[in-house]
Design a protein around this motif. Structure first.
Motif, PDB file in Angstrom:
ATOM      1  N   ALA A  16       0.847  -1.188   0.000  1.00 32.72           N
ATOM      2  CA  ALA A  16       0.000   0.000   0.000  1.00 32.72           C
ATOM      3  C   ALA A  16       0.884   1.240   0.000  1.00 32.72           C
ATOM      4  O   ALA A  16       1.988   1.233   0.532  1.00 32.72           O
ATOM      5  CB  ALA A  16      -0.920   0.001   1.212  1.00 32.72           C
ATOM      6  N   VAL A  17       0.369   2.288  -0.620  1.00 30.62           N
ATOM      7  CA  VAL A  17       1.076   3.559  -0.661  1.00 30.62           C
ATOM      8  C   VAL A  17       0.116   4.663  -0.235  1.00 30.62           C
ATOM      9  O   VAL A  17      -1.095   4.505  -0.312  1.00 30.62           O
ATOM     10  CB  VAL A  17       1.637   3.859  -2.072  1.00 30.62           C
ATOM     11  N   THR A  18       0.681   5.766   0.197  1.00 25.12           N
ATOM     12  CA  THR A  18      -0.124   6.918   0.590  1.00 25.12           C
ATOM     13  C   THR A  18      -0.197   7.889  -0.572  1.00 25.12           C
ATOM     14  O   THR A  18       0.825   8.251  -1.152  1.00 25.12           O
ATOM     15  CB  THR A  18       0.496   7.602   1.817  1.00 25.12           C
ATOM     16  N   VAL A  19      -1.408   8.284  -0.914  1.00 33.02           N
ATOM     17  CA  VAL A  19      -1.619   9.249  -1.996  1.00 33.02           C
ATOM     18  C   VAL A  19      -2.435  10.422  -1.469  1.00 33.02           C
ATOM     19  O   VAL A  19      -3.140  10.313  -0.475  1.00 33.02           O
ATOM     20  CB  VAL A  19      -2.337   8.612  -3.209  1.00 33.02           C
ATOM     21  N   LYS A  20      -2.313  11.528  -2.150  1.00 30.82           N
ATOM     22  CA  LYS A  20      -3.104  12.708  -1.813  1.00 30.82           C
ATOM     23  C   LYS A  20      -4.339  12.699  -2.708  1.00 30.82           C
ATOM     24  O   LYS A  20      -4.235  12.486  -3.912  1.00 30.82           O
ATOM     25  CB  LYS A  20      -2.295  13.976  -2.043  1.00 30.82           C
ATOM     26  N   VAL A  21      -5.491  12.927  -2.110  1.00 27.92           N
ATOM     27  CA  VAL A  21      -6.747  13.013  -2.851  1.00 27.92           C
ATOM     28  C   VAL A  21      -7.185  14.470  -2.830  1.00 27.92           C
ATOM     29  O   VAL A  21      -7.269  15.088  -1.766  1.00 27.92           O
ATOM     30  CB  VAL A  21      -7.837  12.112  -2.221  1.00 27.92           C
ATOM     31  N   LEU A  22      -7.435  15.020  -4.008  1.00 26.90           N
ATOM     32  CA  LEU A  22      -7.858  16.412  -4.149  1.00 26.90           C
ATOM     33  C   LEU A  22      -9.315  16.448  -4.584  1.00 26.90           C
ATOM     34  O   LEU A  22      -9.708  15.752  -5.515  1.00 26.90           O
ATOM     35  CB  LEU A  22      -6.992  17.108  -5.201  1.00 26.90           C
ATOM     36  N   LEU A  81     -15.190  11.687 -12.265  1.00 24.99           N
ATOM     37  CA  LEU A  81     -14.000  11.246 -12.991  1.00 24.99           C
ATOM     38  C   LEU A  81     -12.829  11.306 -12.023  1.00 24.99           C
ATOM     39  O   LEU A  81     -12.764  12.192 -11.180  1.00 24.99           O
ATOM     40  CB  LEU A  81     -13.700  12.179 -14.170  1.00 24.99           C
ATOM     41  N   LEU A  82     -11.910  10.367 -12.157  1.00 28.18           N
ATOM     42  CA  LEU A  82     -10.687  10.389 -11.365  1.00 28.18           C
ATOM     43  C   LEU A  82      -9.514  10.694 -12.280  1.00 28.18           C
ATOM     44  O   LEU A  82      -9.445  10.182 -13.406  1.00 28.18           O
ATOM     45  CB  LEU A  82     -10.453   9.043 -10.674  1.00 28.18           C
ATOM     46  N   ALA A  83      -8.613  11.511 -11.795  1.00 27.94           N
ATOM     47  CA  ALA A  83      -7.395  11.816 -12.540  1.00 27.94           C
ATOM     48  C   ALA A  83      -6.204  11.536 -11.634  1.00 27.94           C
ATOM     49  O   ALA A  83      -6.238  11.837 -10.445  1.00 27.94           O
ATOM     50  CB  ALA A  83      -7.385  13.276 -12.982  1.00 27.94           C
ATOM     51  N   LYS A  84      -5.193  10.907 -12.203  1.00 29.38           N
ATOM     52  CA  LYS A  84      -3.964  10.628 -11.459  1.00 29.38           C
ATOM     53  C   LYS A  84      -2.876  11.536 -11.993  1.00 29.38           C
ATOM     54  O   LYS A  84      -2.566  11.507 -13.186  1.00 29.38           O
ATOM     55  CB  LYS A  84      -3.556   9.158 -11.622  1.00 29.38           C
ATOM     56  N   ASN A  85      -2.319  12.357 -11.116  1.00 24.13           N
ATOM     57  CA  ASN A  85      -1.259  13.297 -11.510  1.00 24.13           C
ATOM     58  C   ASN A  85      -1.653  14.123 -12.734  1.00 24.13           C
ATOM     59  O   ASN A  85      -0.920  14.237 -13.703  1.00 24.13           O
ATOM     60  CB  ASN A  85       0.055  12.546 -11.746  1.00 24.13           C
ATOM     61  N   GLU A  86      -2.878  14.673 -12.666  1.00 24.94           N
ATOM     62  CA  GLU A  86      -3.431  15.585 -13.678  1.00 24.94           C
ATOM     63  C   GLU A  86      -3.768  14.923 -15.012  1.00 24.94           C
ATOM     64  O   GLU A  86      -3.970  15.602 -16.015  1.00 24.94           O
ATOM     65  CB  GLU A  86      -2.504  16.785 -13.880  1.00 24.94           C
ATOM     66  N   GLU A  87      -3.843  13.597 -15.040  1.00 25.05           N
ATOM     67  CA  GLU A  87      -4.224  12.892 -16.257  1.00 25.05           C
ATOM     68  C   GLU A  87      -5.451  12.035 -15.965  1.00 25.05           C
ATOM     69  O   GLU A  87      -5.412  11.183 -15.076  1.00 25.05           O
ATOM     70  CB  GLU A  87      -3.074  12.007 -16.733  1.00 25.05           C
ATOM     71  N   VAL A  88      -6.540  12.279 -16.695  1.00 21.48           N
ATOM     72  CA  VAL A  88      -7.775  11.538 -16.456  1.00 21.48           C
ATOM     73  C   VAL A  88      -7.515  10.048 -16.666  1.00 21.48           C
ATOM     74  O   VAL A  88      -6.880   9.638 -17.640  1.00 21.48           O
ATOM     75  CB  VAL A  88      -8.908  12.029 -17.387  1.00 21.48           C
ATOM     76  N   CYS A  89      -7.996   9.242 -15.735  1.00 21.51           N
ATOM     77  CA  CYS A  89      -7.769   7.792 -15.761  1.00 21.51           C
ATOM     78  C   CYS A  89      -8.776   7.097 -16.660  1.00 21.51           C
ATOM     79  O   CYS A  89      -9.942   7.468 -16.694  1.00 21.51           O
ATOM     80  CB  CYS A  89      -7.897   7.210 -14.357  1.00 21.51           C
ATOM     81  N   GLU A  90      -8.302   6.084 -17.353  1.00 22.93           N
ATOM     82  CA  GLU A  90      -9.182   5.218 -18.131  1.00 22.93           C
ATOM     83  C   GLU A  90      -9.956   4.347 -17.157  1.00 22.93           C
ATOM     84  O   GLU A  90      -9.372   3.745 -16.259  1.00 22.93           O
ATOM     85  CB  GLU A  90      -8.358   4.314 -19.056  1.00 22.93           C
ATOM     86  N   GLN A  91     -11.266   4.253 -17.327  1.00 22.91           N
ATOM     87  CA  GLN A  91     -12.088   3.494 -16.395  1.00 22.91           C
ATOM     88  C   GLN A  91     -11.934   1.985 -16.540  1.00 22.91           C
ATOM     89  O   GLN A  91     -12.298   1.242 -15.644  1.00 22.91           O
ATOM     90  CB  GLN A  91     -13.557   3.888 -16.551  1.00 22.91           C
ATOM     91  N   SER A  92     -11.386   1.530 -17.638  1.00 15.11           N
ATOM     92  CA  SER A  92     -11.310   0.097 -17.894  1.00 15.11           C
ATOM     93  C   SER A  92      -9.954  -0.525 -17.576  1.00 15.11           C
ATOM     94  O   SER A  92      -9.747  -1.705 -17.829  1.00 15.11           O
ATOM     95  CB  SER A  92     -11.648  -0.172 -19.367  1.00 15.11           C
ATOM     96  N   VAL A  93      -9.038   0.248 -17.030  1.00 15.06           N
ATOM     97  CA  VAL A  93      -7.693  -0.277 -16.808  1.00 15.06           C
ATOM     98  C   VAL A  93      -7.366  -0.416 -15.326  1.00 15.06           C
ATOM     99  O   VAL A  93      -8.003   0.197 -14.477  1.00 15.06           O
ATOM    100  CB  VAL A  93      -6.611   0.607 -17.480  1.00 15.06           C
ATOM    101  N   GLN A 124       3.744   5.985  -4.364  1.00 15.38           N
ATOM    102  CA  GLN A 124       3.771   6.859  -3.199  1.00 15.38           C
ATOM    103  C   GLN A 124       3.788   8.317  -3.665  1.00 15.38           C
ATOM    104  O   GLN A 124       4.504   8.643  -4.617  1.00 15.38           O
ATOM    105  CB  GLN A 124       5.037   6.551  -2.374  1.00 15.38           C
ATOM    106  N   GLU A 125       2.988   9.139  -3.043  1.00  8.24           N
ATOM    107  CA  GLU A 125       2.927  10.577  -3.326  1.00  8.24           C
ATOM    108  C   GLU A 125       2.171  10.926  -4.605  1.00  8.24           C
ATOM    109  O   GLU A 125       2.167  12.095  -5.002  1.00  8.24           O
ATOM    110  CB  GLU A 125       4.332  11.210  -3.375  1.00  8.24           C
ATOM    111  N   ASP A 126       1.539   9.958  -5.287  1.00  7.38           N
ATOM    112  CA  ASP A 126       0.688  10.312  -6.424  1.00  7.38           C
ATOM    113  C   ASP A 126      -0.446  11.192  -5.925  1.00  7.38           C
ATOM    114  O   ASP A 126      -0.800  11.175  -4.745  1.00  7.38           O
ATOM    115  CB  ASP A 126       0.102   9.056  -7.099  1.00  7.38           C
ATOM    116  N   ARG A 127      -1.026  11.946  -6.847  1.00  6.16           N
ATOM    117  CA  ARG A 127      -2.153  12.813  -6.519  1.00  6.16           C
ATOM    118  C   ARG A 127      -3.345  12.350  -7.330  1.00  6.16           C
ATOM    119  O   ARG A 127      -3.278  12.269  -8.554  1.00  6.16           O
ATOM    120  CB  ARG A 127      -1.809  14.265  -6.830  1.00  6.16           C
ATOM    121  N   ILE A 128      -4.435  12.068  -6.624  1.00  6.55           N
ATOM    122  CA  ILE A 128      -5.673  11.629  -7.269  1.00  6.55           C
ATOM    123  C   ILE A 128      -6.681  12.757  -7.153  1.00  6.55           C
ATOM    124  O   ILE A 128      -7.035  13.177  -6.045  1.00  6.55           O
ATOM    125  CB  ILE A 128      -6.240  10.355  -6.596  1.00  6.55           C
ATOM    126  N   ALA A 129      -7.136  13.269  -8.277  1.00  8.13           N
ATOM    127  CA  ALA A 129      -8.141  14.336  -8.281  1.00  8.13           C
ATOM    128  C   ALA A 129      -9.511  13.731  -8.487  1.00  8.13           C
ATOM    129  O   ALA A 129      -9.697  12.855  -9.334  1.00  8.13           O
ATOM    130  CB  ALA A 129      -7.833  15.337  -9.384  1.00  8.13           C
TER     131      ALA A 129
END
Length: 88
Positions: free
Chosen positions: A6-12, A57-69, A75-80
């Motif tokens: 597990a890693v810790t991420v920031k959720v915005l 919608l969720l974005a990881k590090n300012e890039e919208v995530c594909e829902q099917s992947v 560690q330290e990724d940002r989820i918007a």
């Protein structure tokens, strides 16, 4: 999460998601490999976002995530959390 991977991420949170969550940002632990749907479930349940669940919608590090992947989270990724936008 009790996983050793597990890693810790920031959720915005933005707009209505910020109001429902009661905060602009938070940290959460998630597995390093997780499906979009699992991540969405964790975030919506943890931060009381069920009313928006089907429209977020969720974005990881300012890039919208594909829902099917499956996502690789570091560690330290940002989820918007991006709720539906209105206006013109």
């Amino acid at each position: 999460m009790e996983s050793e991977h597990a890693v810790t991420v920031k959720v915005l949170f933005f707009a209505q998601s910020k109001e429902l969550a009661g905060t602009r940002e938070a940290t959460i632990q998630v597995p390093t490999r997780i499906s979009y749907k699992e991540l969405l479930n964790i975030i919506t349940e943890t931060y009381n976002l069920q009313p928006l669940r089907n429209n977020i919608l969720l974005a990881k590090n300012e890039e919208v995530c594909e829902q099917s992947v499956e996502l690789e989270i570091k560690q330290e990724d940002r989820i918007a959390v991006i709720p539906p936008l209105s206006g013109g």
